[in-house]
Design a protein around this motif. Structure first.
Motif, PDB file in Angstrom:
ATOM      1  N   ALA A  30      50.729  38.073  51.565  1.00  0.00           N
ATOM      2  CA  ALA A  30      51.258  38.884  50.505  1.00  0.00           C
ATOM      3  C   ALA A  30      50.553  38.930  49.118  1.00  0.00           C
ATOM      4  O   ALA A  30      50.590  39.864  48.349  1.00  0.00           O
ATOM      5  CB  ALA A  30      52.826  38.401  50.502  1.00  0.00           C
ATOM      6  N   THR A  31      50.328  37.688  48.830  1.00  0.00           N
ATOM      7  CA  THR A  31      49.563  37.578  47.473  1.00  0.00           C
ATOM      8  C   THR A  31      48.230  38.313  47.203  1.00  0.00           C
ATOM      9  O   THR A  31      47.801  39.058  46.347  1.00  0.00           O
ATOM     10  CB  THR A  31      49.426  36.169  47.233  1.00  0.00           C
ATOM     11  N   LEU A  32      47.547  38.349  48.485  1.00  0.00           N
ATOM     12  CA  LEU A  32      46.180  39.125  48.617  1.00  0.00           C
ATOM     13  C   LEU A  32      46.357  40.606  48.246  1.00  0.00           C
ATOM     14  O   LEU A  32      45.805  41.333  47.686  1.00  0.00           O
ATOM     15  CB  LEU A  32      45.488  38.944  49.798  1.00  0.00           C
ATOM     16  N   PHE A  33      47.532  41.010  49.120  1.00  0.00           N
ATOM     17  CA  PHE A  33      47.960  42.752  49.078  1.00  0.00           C
ATOM     18  C   PHE A  33      48.380  42.855  47.516  1.00  0.00           C
ATOM     19  O   PHE A  33      48.076  43.997  47.135  1.00  0.00           O
ATOM     20  CB  PHE A  33      49.174  43.020  49.857  1.00  0.00           C
ATOM     21  N   ALA A  34      49.104  41.893  46.955  1.00  0.00           N
ATOM     22  CA  ALA A  34      49.552  42.310  45.551  1.00  0.00           C
ATOM     23  C   ALA A  34      48.184  42.373  44.587  1.00  0.00           C
ATOM     24  O   ALA A  34      47.978  43.257  43.657  1.00  0.00           O
ATOM     25  CB  ALA A  34      50.441  41.114  45.351  1.00  0.00           C
ATOM     26  N   VAL A  35      47.440  41.085  44.645  1.00  0.00           N
ATOM     27  CA  VAL A  35      46.317  41.136  43.686  1.00  0.00           C
ATOM     28  C   VAL A  35      45.288  42.151  43.883  1.00  0.00           C
ATOM     29  O   VAL A  35      44.486  42.275  43.157  1.00  0.00           O
ATOM     30  CB  VAL A  35      45.858  39.710  43.658  1.00  0.00           C
ATOM     31  N   SER A  36      45.409  42.546  45.369  1.00  0.00           N
ATOM     32  CA  SER A  36      43.980  43.526  45.555  1.00  0.00           C
ATOM     33  C   SER A  36      44.384  44.888  44.701  1.00  0.00           C
ATOM     34  O   SER A  36      43.159  45.388  44.325  1.00  0.00           O
ATOM     35  CB  SER A  36      44.240  44.120  47.012  1.00  0.00           C
ATOM     36  N   MET A  37      45.401  45.089  44.383  1.00  0.00           N
ATOM     37  CA  MET A  37      45.548  46.378  43.490  1.00  0.00           C
ATOM     38  C   MET A  37      45.155  46.152  42.036  1.00  0.00           C
ATOM     39  O   MET A  37      44.489  46.937  41.491  1.00  0.00           O
ATOM     40  CB  MET A  37      47.237  46.717  43.317  1.00  0.00           C
ATOM     41  N   THR A  38      45.051  45.131  41.568  1.00  0.00           N
ATOM     42  CA  THR A  38      44.387  44.609  40.234  1.00  0.00           C
ATOM     43  C   THR A  38      43.213  44.911  40.188  1.00  0.00           C
ATOM     44  O   THR A  38      42.275  45.092  39.212  1.00  0.00           O
ATOM     45  CB  THR A  38      45.163  43.167  39.668  1.00  0.00           C
ATOM     46  N   PHE A  39      42.500  44.266  41.208  1.00  0.00           N
ATOM     47  CA  PHE A  39      41.000  44.264  41.358  1.00  0.00           C
ATOM     48  C   PHE A  39      40.594  45.666  41.427  1.00  0.00           C
ATOM     49  O   PHE A  39      39.471  46.171  40.977  1.00  0.00           O
ATOM     50  CB  PHE A  39      40.434  43.488  42.448  1.00  0.00           C
ATOM     51  N   ILE A  40      40.952  46.475  42.450  1.00  0.00           N
ATOM     52  CA  ILE A  40      40.841  47.789  42.811  1.00  0.00           C
ATOM     53  C   ILE A  40      41.067  48.662  41.738  1.00  0.00           C
ATOM     54  O   ILE A  40      39.989  49.455  41.290  1.00  0.00           O
ATOM     55  CB  ILE A  40      41.569  48.513  44.094  1.00  0.00           C
ATOM     56  N   ASP A  41      42.015  48.522  40.650  1.00  0.00           N
ATOM     57  CA  ASP A  41      42.103  49.331  39.564  1.00  0.00           C
ATOM     58  C   ASP A  41      41.176  49.286  38.375  1.00  0.00           C
ATOM     59  O   ASP A  41      41.013  49.933  37.568  1.00  0.00           O
ATOM     60  CB  ASP A  41      43.615  48.985  39.016  1.00  0.00           C
ATOM     61  N   GLN A  42      40.284  47.795  38.528  1.00  0.00           N
ATOM     62  CA  GLN A  42      39.170  47.781  37.577  1.00  0.00           C
ATOM     63  C   GLN A  42      38.147  48.841  37.798  1.00  0.00           C
ATOM     64  O   GLN A  42      37.275  49.127  36.958  1.00  0.00           O
ATOM     65  CB  GLN A  42      38.795  46.457  37.752  1.00  0.00           C
ATOM     66  N   THR A  43      38.102  49.405  39.200  1.00  0.00           N
ATOM     67  CA  THR A  43      36.827  50.273  39.218  1.00  0.00           C
ATOM     68  C   THR A  43      37.360  51.481  39.902  1.00  0.00           C
ATOM     69  O   THR A  43      36.549  52.616  39.551  1.00  0.00           O
ATOM     70  CB  THR A  43      35.929  49.497  40.315  1.00  0.00           C
ATOM     71  N   ILE A  44      38.383  51.646  40.288  1.00  0.00           N
ATOM     72  CA  ILE A  44      38.789  53.236  40.880  1.00  0.00           C
ATOM     73  C   ILE A  44      38.861  54.143  39.854  1.00  0.00           C
ATOM     74  O   ILE A  44      38.633  55.205  40.279  1.00  0.00           O
ATOM     75  CB  ILE A  44      39.949  52.732  41.846  1.00  0.00           C
ATOM     76  N   VAL A  45      39.410  53.927  38.742  1.00  0.00           N
ATOM     77  CA  VAL A  45      39.560  55.098  37.827  1.00  0.00           C
ATOM     78  C   VAL A  45      38.204  55.506  37.444  1.00  0.00           C
ATOM     79  O   VAL A  45      38.302  56.595  36.786  1.00  0.00           O
ATOM     80  CB  VAL A  45      40.356  54.344  36.907  1.00  0.00           C
ATOM     81  N   SER A  46      37.075  54.587  37.304  1.00  0.00           N
ATOM     82  CA  SER A  46      36.046  55.006  36.766  1.00  0.00           C
ATOM     83  C   SER A  46      35.484  56.239  37.705  1.00  0.00           C
ATOM     84  O   SER A  46      34.846  56.996  36.826  1.00  0.00           O
ATOM     85  CB  SER A  46      34.752  53.973  36.848  1.00  0.00           C
ATOM     86  N   ILE A  47      35.526  55.994  38.838  1.00  0.00           N
ATOM     87  CA  ILE A  47      34.815  57.326  39.529  1.00  0.00           C
ATOM     88  C   ILE A  47      35.563  58.428  39.328  1.00  0.00           C
ATOM     89  O   ILE A  47      35.028  59.726  39.173  1.00  0.00           O
ATOM     90  CB  ILE A  47      35.033  56.959  41.122  1.00  0.00           C
ATOM     91  N   ALA A  48      37.246  58.473  39.075  1.00  0.00           N
ATOM     92  CA  ALA A  48      38.056  59.711  38.846  1.00  0.00           C
ATOM     93  C   ALA A  48      37.724  60.208  37.428  1.00  0.00           C
ATOM     94  O   ALA A  48      38.114  61.293  36.827  1.00  0.00           O
ATOM     95  CB  ALA A  48      39.301  59.288  39.059  1.00  0.00           C
ATOM     96  N   ALA A  49      37.173  59.276  36.560  1.00  0.00           N
ATOM     97  CA  ALA A  49      37.068  59.555  34.985  1.00  0.00           C
ATOM     98  C   ALA A  49      36.747  60.938  34.649  1.00  0.00           C
ATOM     99  O   ALA A  49      37.302  61.726  34.016  1.00  0.00           O
ATOM    100  CB  ALA A  49      36.285  58.604  34.489  1.00  0.00           C
ATOM    101  N   PRO A  50      35.646  61.611  35.165  1.00  0.00           N
ATOM    102  CA  PRO A  50      34.812  62.852  34.734  1.00  0.00           C
ATOM    103  C   PRO A  50      36.112  64.039  35.124  1.00  0.00           C
ATOM    104  O   PRO A  50      36.278  64.993  34.391  1.00  0.00           O
ATOM    105  CB  PRO A  50      33.692  63.206  35.677  1.00  0.00           C
TER     106      PRO A  50
END
Length: 560
Positions: A30-50
């Protein structure tokens, strides 16, 4: 941000008699699924930036704020989130943080087009960061609460190892989702949050808490200090480095952070226990993490935009471009952990900083070749450098929690990491905008455009790069539009040259981290004498560096 043992300590609310025992595996999942969102969101938005810049007509500096708002809120509120978890219960704050995060994600994905789009995104990216700041320390405390002392080390290694590795999913997932719609990079958090909440309910996690006072003044000071200093750095490109407002924000923020430190030293229940910095090894670990993080998170944003602008890559191709960095990172992370176990943190940090500095410098030298084939070995080398140092520095810092909890020390390391990422985005973003404007101005004036017109056009381009210059060439018969149609290839090269300054800056940051790593005393944490009443690491037993003469420990021997 205190962590607790599986059994309740003084002032800790114990589970009711007859309550079901928590499931360790389900709680960890449960904790891994929860915190996975915080780590993924540090990088995923950069790809979509343009794509976001293009559809919502944002400026590139505005987009940097969209990325930075999340990191800044995460850094500013992390310490507060840990303390709230102590006061109101780890399970409750974990669930609350998850809900705040996922609702903010949905709202980010539902941003309307128009003039309010930029403000909307920045606001809800900040609330995303606040949700993450609630979620992460509470999740860490849940792991420590559920697992007994003899299993806690392995559980924490799994927690940090898997959650950190999930950062690599961001670019890959972002590229695939952006091909559908960039809004999906936010909506993808919904099913992940649902799984986390269901697992948390099935795990029967106890809601352990401690009745302590909330350091409201300390929380306000750290939030204000970080916010002001990063605001000044971010706005330097718009206000100018000679502006009073720029330096007032930077200096004012730093003064507030100094006041925060002085205030915390006088509190019985501080937001952050600063006494842990008396350990030289811990201080070096934090400094290495700070300078390394100036490059680690910002590289995702700048490399992604570079790939889509200068290399004319699609979001998916940009994700694959970043994958080379993560291949090096993933392989070296395993070796770094082994070096830490056998020889301590200092060799791993020195090797990682040196490789990282060399990798970023060589990568920068190849950016103007406009060829992925020429760059991938150096991108992998830069990633390997970060991989070697990240886990050893973080783990060594946590192992040296003297009189403070694992969660508390992790709170310090995570706050420093996220603040450094915000500072890196601010500084390098300012450099990129300034150099891009200067280079494109020179290009346009060399093609006959008047200098004032060239400068205005260059500033507009620098503020609105979208990553698809071929498909968005200026229309019209005016001199600026005609000149731009003729120089699109030159503009791509100008943008690549501007990114060289950024990547060389990242190399310098790793070089400074190397100098800091040399100051590490080299002592190894070999065991803990026990944990404190709140789940703290206790006083770790240490041994001298490899090859040093071994002498019996005398009175007061310790890791300092």
């Amino acid at each position: 941000m205190s962590a607790h043992r599986g059994s309740p300590g003084p002032g800790t609310a114990a589970p009711a008699t007859g309550a079901k025992q928590p499931s360790q595996s389900l709680a960890l999942a449960a904790t891994l699924f929860a915190v996975s969102m915080t780590f993924i969101d540090q990088t995923i938005v950069s790809i979509a930036a343009p794509s976001i810049i293009d559809e919502l007509d944002l400026s590139s500096s505005g987009m940097q704020w969209v990325v930075n708002a999340y990191l800044l809120a995460l850094a500013a509120f992390f310490a507060l989130g840990g303390r709230l978890a102590d006061l109101f219960g780890h399970r409750l704050v974990l669930l609350a943080g998850t809900l705040v995060f996922v609702l903010s994600s949905v709202l980010c994905g539902c941003v309307p087009t128009g003039g309010f789009a930029q403000g909307w995104l920045i606001i809800f990216r900040a609330t995303q960061g606040f949700g993450a700041a609630l979620m992460f320390p509470a999740a860490l405390a849940v792991v420590i609460t559920v697992f007994p002392v003899e299993k806690r080390g392995r559980a924490l290694a799994l927690f940090f190892g898997l959650s950190g590795a999930l950062t690599a999913l961001g670019p890959l997932l972002g590229g695939w989702l952006t091909d559908w719609t960039w809004r999906a990079v936010f909506w993808v958090n919904v099913p992940v949050a649902v799984v986390a909440l269901v697992l948390a309910a099935m795990a029967h996690i106890p809601n352990t808490r401690r009745p302590e006072r909330l350091d409201v003044v300390g929380a306000a000071l750290v939030c204000a200090g970080m916010g002001l200093s990063v605001l000044g750095l971010m706005q330097a490109s718009a206000w100018g480095w000679g502006s009073v407002a720029t330096w007032a924000c930077i200096a004012g923020g730093l003064v507030v952070l100094v006041l925060f430190c002085r205030y915390e030293l006088t509190r019985e229940h501080p937001l952050v226990r600063l006494e842990v910095f008396r350990d030289r090894a811990f201080t070096v670990d934090i400094l290495v993490l700070f300078f390394a993080m100036l490059a680690f998170v910002p590289v995702f944003f700048f490399a992604s935009v570079y790939a889509q602008v200068s290399l004319s890559s699609s979001p998916n191709q940009a994700a694959l471009y970043l994958l080379y960095f993560f291949i090096g990172f993933g392989i070296a992370s395993q070796w770094g952990g082994r070096i830490l176990d056998k020889r301590g943190a200092r060799p791993a940090m020195k090797l990682g900083c040196a490789l990282g500095a060399a990798g970023f410098a060589l990568w920068a030298s190849k950016l103007t070749d406009l060829s992925t084939h020429d760059q991938w070995p150096y991108a992998a080398l830069a990633g390997a450098g970060i991989g070697f140092l990240l886990a050893p520095a973080s783990t060594d810092a946590v192992n040296r929690a003297i009189g403070a909890s694992y969660g508390e020390v992790t709170g310090i390391t995570q706050t420093v990491r996220n603040y450094a990422a915000s500072v890196g985005l601010a500084i390098f973003g300012t450099i990129l905008t300034h150099v891009t404007t200067s280079r494109i101005t020179d290009t346009l004036t060399s093609r006959g455009l008047p200098e004032d017109r060239a400068e205005d056009t260059a500033r507009h381009i620098a503020e609105s790069v979208t990553g698809h210059p071929d498909g968005q060439q200026p229309t019209g018969d005016g001199p600026a539009a005609s000149a731009m149609r003729d120089v699109m290839d030159a503009v791509r090269l100008d943008f690549a040259e501007a990114n060289q300054y950024v990547f060389y800056g990242m190399a310098i940051a790793l070089g400074v981290a190397f100098l800091c790593a040399l100051r590490h005393p080299g002592t190894r944490v070999t065991s803990a004498s026990g944990t404190g009443p709140d789940g703290s690491a206790g006083t770790p037993a240490t041994e001298p560096p490899a090859g040093a003469p071994r002498t019996p420990p005398g009175p007061g021997a310790g890791p300092r």
